[in-house]
Scaffold this motif. Sequence first.
Motif, short mmCIF file in Angstrom:
data_model
loop_
_atom_site.label_atom_id
_atom_site.label_comp_id
_atom_site.label_asym_id
_atom_site.label_seq_id
_atom_site.Cartn_x
_atom_site.Cartn_y
_atom_site.Cartn_z
N UNK A 40 0.87 -1.18 0.00
CA UNK A 40 0.00 0.00 0.00
C UNK A 40 0.90 1.22 0.00
N UNK A 41 0.52 2.26 -0.73
CA UNK A 41 1.34 3.47 -0.81
C UNK A 41 0.52 4.70 -0.49
N UNK A 42 1.16 5.65 0.18
CA UNK A 42 0.55 6.96 0.44
C UNK A 42 0.53 7.77 -0.86
N UNK A 43 1.66 7.78 -1.57
CA UNK A 43 1.75 8.50 -2.84
C UNK A 43 0.93 7.77 -3.90
N UNK A 44 0.55 8.51 -4.93
CA UNK A 44 -0.25 7.94 -6.01
C UNK A 44 0.65 7.40 -7.13
N UNK A 45 0.08 6.55 -7.98
CA UNK A 45 0.86 5.80 -8.95
C UNK A 45 1.54 6.66 -10.01
N UNK A 46 1.05 7.87 -10.25
CA UNK A 46 1.72 8.70 -11.25
C UNK A 46 3.12 9.09 -10.79
N UNK A 47 3.40 8.97 -9.51
CA UNK A 47 4.69 9.32 -8.92
C UNK A 47 5.55 8.06 -8.87
N UNK A 48 6.79 8.14 -9.38
CA UNK A 48 7.63 6.95 -9.50
C UNK A 48 7.84 6.18 -8.21
N UNK A 49 7.86 6.88 -7.08
CA UNK A 49 8.02 6.22 -5.79
C UNK A 49 6.91 5.19 -5.57
N UNK A 50 5.68 5.56 -5.92
CA UNK A 50 4.54 4.64 -5.76
C UNK A 50 4.44 3.66 -6.92
N UNK A 51 4.77 4.09 -8.14
CA UNK A 51 4.74 3.15 -9.26
C UNK A 51 5.61 1.95 -8.97
N UNK A 52 6.76 2.22 -8.33
CA UNK A 52 7.63 1.12 -7.94
C UNK A 52 7.08 0.37 -6.74
N UNK A 103 -8.57 5.31 -4.94
CA UNK A 103 -8.66 6.51 -5.76
C UNK A 103 -8.58 7.80 -4.96
N UNK A 104 -9.15 7.81 -3.76
CA UNK A 104 -9.29 9.05 -3.03
C UNK A 104 -7.97 9.47 -2.37
N UNK A 105 -8.00 10.64 -1.75
CA UNK A 105 -6.82 11.18 -1.11
C UNK A 105 -6.45 10.36 0.12
N UNK A 106 -5.16 10.21 0.34
CA UNK A 106 -4.69 9.46 1.51
C UNK A 106 -4.94 10.24 2.78
N UNK A 107 -5.55 9.60 3.74
CA UNK A 107 -5.72 10.15 5.09
C UNK A 107 -5.27 9.08 6.07
N UNK A 108 -4.88 9.45 7.28
CA UNK A 108 -4.47 8.43 8.24
C UNK A 108 -5.57 7.42 8.54
N UNK A 109 -6.82 7.90 8.58
CA UNK A 109 -7.94 6.99 8.85
C UNK A 109 -8.09 5.98 7.72
N UNK A 110 -8.00 6.46 6.48
CA UNK A 110 -8.16 5.58 5.32
C UNK A 110 -7.03 4.56 5.25
N UNK A 111 -5.82 4.98 5.51
CA UNK A 111 -4.68 4.08 5.43
C UNK A 111 -4.76 3.01 6.51
N UNK A 112 -5.10 3.40 7.72
CA UNK A 112 -5.22 2.41 8.80
C UNK A 112 -6.30 1.38 8.47
N UNK A 113 -7.39 1.87 7.88
CA UNK A 113 -8.49 0.97 7.52
C UNK A 113 -8.08 -0.01 6.43
#
Length: 536
Positions: free
Chosen positions: A227-239, A256-266
Amino acid sequence: MTTPPVFPERFNMARYFLDDRLAEGRGERVAVIDDSGAYTYREVAARAEQVARVLWERGVRPEDRVLIALHDSVEFAAAFFGILKAGAVVTMVNPDLPETDYDYYFGYTRARACLVEAGLWARIRELVAPHRGICHTVLTARPTGDAAGATTGDGGGETLPWTETVDRARPGFGTYDTSKDDPSVWLFTSGSTGKPKAAVHLHHDFPYNTECYAKGVLGMGPTDVTLAVSKLFFGYATGSNLMFPLAVGGTAVLFRDKATPERLCELVRRHRVTVLASVPTMINKMANELTRLGAADPARRQDLATLRACISAGEALPEELYRRWKELTGVEILDGIGSAELFHIYITNRPGDVVPGSLGRVVPGYEARLIGPDGGDVPDGEIGTLWVRGDSAAICYWQAHEKSKEVLRGDWVVSGDLFRRDAEGRFYYVGRADDLLKVGGIFVSPLEVEQVLLTHAAVLEVAVVGYEDEDRLVKAMAYVVLRSEAAASEALAEELVQHTRARLAHYKAPRRVEFVPALPRSDRGKVLRRVLRGNT
């Protein structure tokens, strides 16, 4: 890994990351989970070949650029590998950029096709007409209103709903037979000055780093869920959240939506994520969320219990934050540094060998030097500019010949980052060369000052830049974002200054403190210090 990986002359990275999983008998394993469901390797490969067929039938050919502006989803994965299967070149940008930015990207990439969000296309379609290189656009869903079936003016193409083209295309296109040294992906730089430029990468670059870092250092395998905080258009997350898990038969969790701490923990809890690719800003927010949850229900601190590693990159990780996270979760943060020029992380801490405040050692398969002002290597303990080499390096910046010569020097990439190295080979980030302050004739690292300010209970985030006082002398200034329970005041500003003076040499302490609701950041999450400097 004892020797760097070598790839055959005829090589397409789509085979390495996707087709080989089918040959290994992993076709029915789940490759991607997104907001709509779970998709096996066989399903992702079939969708990618449908994308390749649609592109090929509409005139896209090897080495043509294709622009992706999609949110994280199985469609992104299919688009990414489908473009590669067609022998074309992936360019990818943030789908949430302001509409006018796309005029630049259309002209700069001269893309022969675009795969974009339907809602975005309705806003940017008029920008395509002046760019004759665009031949057609594939959408993720039928657009509303009269956009369906519209042409792109002088571009001469058509808009095609994804559901009526890609989903109905005949599978079985296969994978175009590229060279390992053919262009494959453009990775855009952060654009800290001027417009973003693309680092042009070849097919073997991404597998090289995958072998060296993802497999060699992270030890990624088929049981890993990422799971990544950054989105796939960014090379860090694409990798971290597409290539790496698919290279080993693992699973990527996309949303698809914006990363939030609540969303990531879930998502970590629901999908039993094992590797989280994050950044210090979000690590801090997640630590605060875990603290809040734990206060109400101590069992909620187990939300991240399935994690075996958290990767951090993109900005400096404060030692205090590492220790707080480790105490809350028991999970190591493997802080490292990578870049668009080298695709991904090349210096990092390793599992079981983390030194807080350090970025760790060089990834096997890479080399690093610290170069002083005289052009020679500096001894351990002294500050120098980081030079790195490894076989994932880009060949150039597109349409930036002078910048290419400045940064890409033979086998070496000149990072512009300042580091010191200890006797054990660990690297410590000092800052960007243009971020250092010279106060009273002595260099001051903003990072060092920020680390101290972050240990104050009232400080949530901070960025330190230089300003000229009334005598036109450079001094340090701190922009501070407070925690919700703290209130801005002159007394607190003075307290922060004294907090720093008690822990650092007096000249390093900020002379001014300004409280702000948030720090300005790029679409890749980096603090825009140039904006702050412009405000001083």
